[in-house]
Design an enzyme around this catalytic site. Sequence first.
Site, PDB file in Angstrom:
ATOM      1  N   GLY A  87       0.837  -1.191   0.000  1.00 17.70           N
ATOM      2  CA  GLY A  87       0.000   0.000   0.000  1.00 17.70           C
ATOM      3  C   GLY A  87       0.867   1.233   0.000  1.00 17.70           C
ATOM      4  O   GLY A  87       2.083   1.143   0.223  1.00 17.70           O
ATOM      5  N   CYS A 116       7.904  -0.075   5.944  1.00 17.04           N
ATOM      6  CA  CYS A 116       7.328   1.113   5.316  1.00 17.04           C
ATOM      7  C   CYS A 116       8.282   1.627   4.250  1.00 17.04           C
ATOM      8  O   CYS A 116       9.496   1.723   4.493  1.00 17.04           O
ATOM      9  CB  CYS A 116       7.100   2.182   6.377  1.00 17.04           C
ATOM     10  SG  CYS A 116       6.384   3.705   5.714  1.00 17.04           S
ATOM     11  N   LEU A 117       7.729   1.958   3.081  1.00 12.13           N
ATOM     12  CA  LEU A 117       8.560   2.452   1.975  1.00 12.13           C
ATOM     13  C   LEU A 117       9.253   3.770   2.342  1.00 12.13           C
ATOM     14  O   LEU A 117      10.289   4.097   1.773  1.00 12.13           O
ATOM     15  CB  LEU A 117       7.698   2.654   0.724  1.00 12.13           C
ATOM     16  CG  LEU A 117       7.025   1.390   0.169  1.00 12.13           C
ATOM     17  CD1 LEU A 117       6.103   1.751  -0.989  1.00 12.13           C
ATOM     18  CD2 LEU A 117       8.059   0.357  -0.254  1.00 12.13           C
ATOM     19  N   HIS A 134      -0.544   7.400   7.848  1.00 13.48           N
ATOM     20  CA  HIS A 134       0.201   8.365   7.021  1.00 13.48           C
ATOM     21  C   HIS A 134      -0.627   9.631   6.758  1.00 13.48           C
ATOM     22  O   HIS A 134      -0.062  10.694   6.530  1.00 13.48           O
ATOM     23  CB  HIS A 134       0.602   7.743   5.678  1.00 13.48           C
ATOM     24  CG  HIS A 134       1.791   6.833   5.761  1.00 13.48           C
ATOM     25  ND1 HIS A 134       3.023   7.245   6.209  1.00 13.48           N
ATOM     26  CD2 HIS A 134       1.933   5.523   5.430  1.00 13.48           C
ATOM     27  CE1 HIS A 134       3.878   6.226   6.145  1.00 13.48           C
ATOM     28  NE2 HIS A 134       3.244   5.169   5.684  1.00 13.48           N
ATOM     29  N   HIS A 145      -2.090   1.118   8.837  1.00 13.38           N
ATOM     30  CA  HIS A 145      -0.751   1.646   8.537  1.00 13.38           C
ATOM     31  C   HIS A 145      -0.861   2.822   7.565  1.00 13.38           C
ATOM     32  O   HIS A 145      -0.267   3.888   7.795  1.00 13.38           O
ATOM     33  CB  HIS A 145       0.115   0.521   7.958  1.00 13.38           C
ATOM     34  CG  HIS A 145       1.485   0.951   7.543  1.00 13.38           C
ATOM     35  ND1 HIS A 145       2.634   0.517   8.168  1.00 13.38           N
ATOM     36  CD2 HIS A 145       1.899   1.808   6.568  1.00 13.38           C
ATOM     37  CE1 HIS A 145       3.683   1.104   7.596  1.00 13.38           C
ATOM     38  NE2 HIS A 145       3.263   1.878   6.621  1.00 13.38           N
ATOM     39  N   GLU A 146      -1.634   2.631   6.488  1.00 17.81           N
ATOM     40  CA  GLU A 146      -1.747   3.699   5.469  1.00 17.81           C
ATOM     41  C   GLU A 146      -2.536   4.886   6.013  1.00 17.81           C
ATOM     42  O   GLU A 146      -2.199   6.043   5.740  1.00 17.81           O
ATOM     43  CB  GLU A 146      -2.383   3.156   4.185  1.00 17.81           C
ATOM     44  CG  GLU A 146      -1.642   1.997   3.513  1.00 17.81           C
ATOM     45  CD  GLU A 146      -0.170   2.251   3.269  1.00 17.81           C
ATOM     46  OE1 GLU A 146       0.240   3.416   3.173  1.00 17.81           O
ATOM     47  OE2 GLU A 146       0.594   1.268   3.212  1.00 17.81           O
ATOM     48  N   GLN A 148       3.258  10.007   1.118  1.00 18.77           N
ATOM     49  CA  GLN A 148       4.513   9.300   0.811  1.00 18.77           C
ATOM     50  C   GLN A 148       5.061   9.637  -0.568  1.00 18.77           C
ATOM     51  O   GLN A 148       6.210   9.326  -0.868  1.00 18.77           O
ATOM     52  CB  GLN A 148       4.309   7.778   0.903  1.00 18.77           C
ATOM     53  CG  GLN A 148       4.054   7.282   2.302  1.00 18.77           C
ATOM     54  CD  GLN A 148       3.974   5.782   2.321  1.00 18.77           C
ATOM     55  OE1 GLN A 148       2.933   5.210   2.049  1.00 18.77           O
ATOM     56  NE2 GLN A 148       5.081   5.121   2.607  1.00 18.77           N
TER      57      GLN A 148
HETATM   58 ZN    ZN Z   1       4.166   3.350   5.406  1.00 16.14          ZN
END
Ligand code: ZN
Length: 175
Positions: A48, A101-102, A147, A143-144, A53
């Site tokens: 995701g 996480c990216l 953000h 998680h998303e 991000q």
């Molecule tokens: Zn993340």
Amino acid sequence: MPQCLEISQLGASVIRTPAQKVPNVQTPEIQTLIDDMIATCQDSKGAGIAAPQVGHSLCLLIMASAPNKRYPNAPLMEPTALINPRILALSEEKEKDWEGCLSIPGIRARVPRHCHVEVAYIDREAKVQHALFDGFLARLFQHEFDHLIGKVFIDRVDSTEDIITEKEYQRLFYM
Ligand SMILES: [Zn+2]
């Protein structure tokens, strides 16, 4: 053709800034951003991605769960854009599992998350949708969603001892 976008990393102010509501989903800019975020997520092997991000402080996230090397047990979910998502209900029951996480490469952590989450959102056709997510998808959504409120997964750990490096994570699970 969708473009891969640069991923903002922890330290960039956009990662810590609460995102703004998307006023109109059906603009070419938002539709292009959705396509580019899906391409970026797939290219990065993420499950995701959220708009902050990729440098856009907007309430927009992509869930694109599929089994891969990073998440071998992920269920298959077509890449889906969730716009202006809201949490309607969270289970009291929580479970801890590993996340990455990216925007925070090289780190993994065991994060407690609610097992079930009920959400409402606008889809990319501007229709209101309701969804109930469990297990991995509930974790991915939380998680998303974090953000969008300027939070990251390492903020949610019970103990800093639950944070490890990617190298040690690989050693634990794949050697
Ligand atoms: Zn993340």
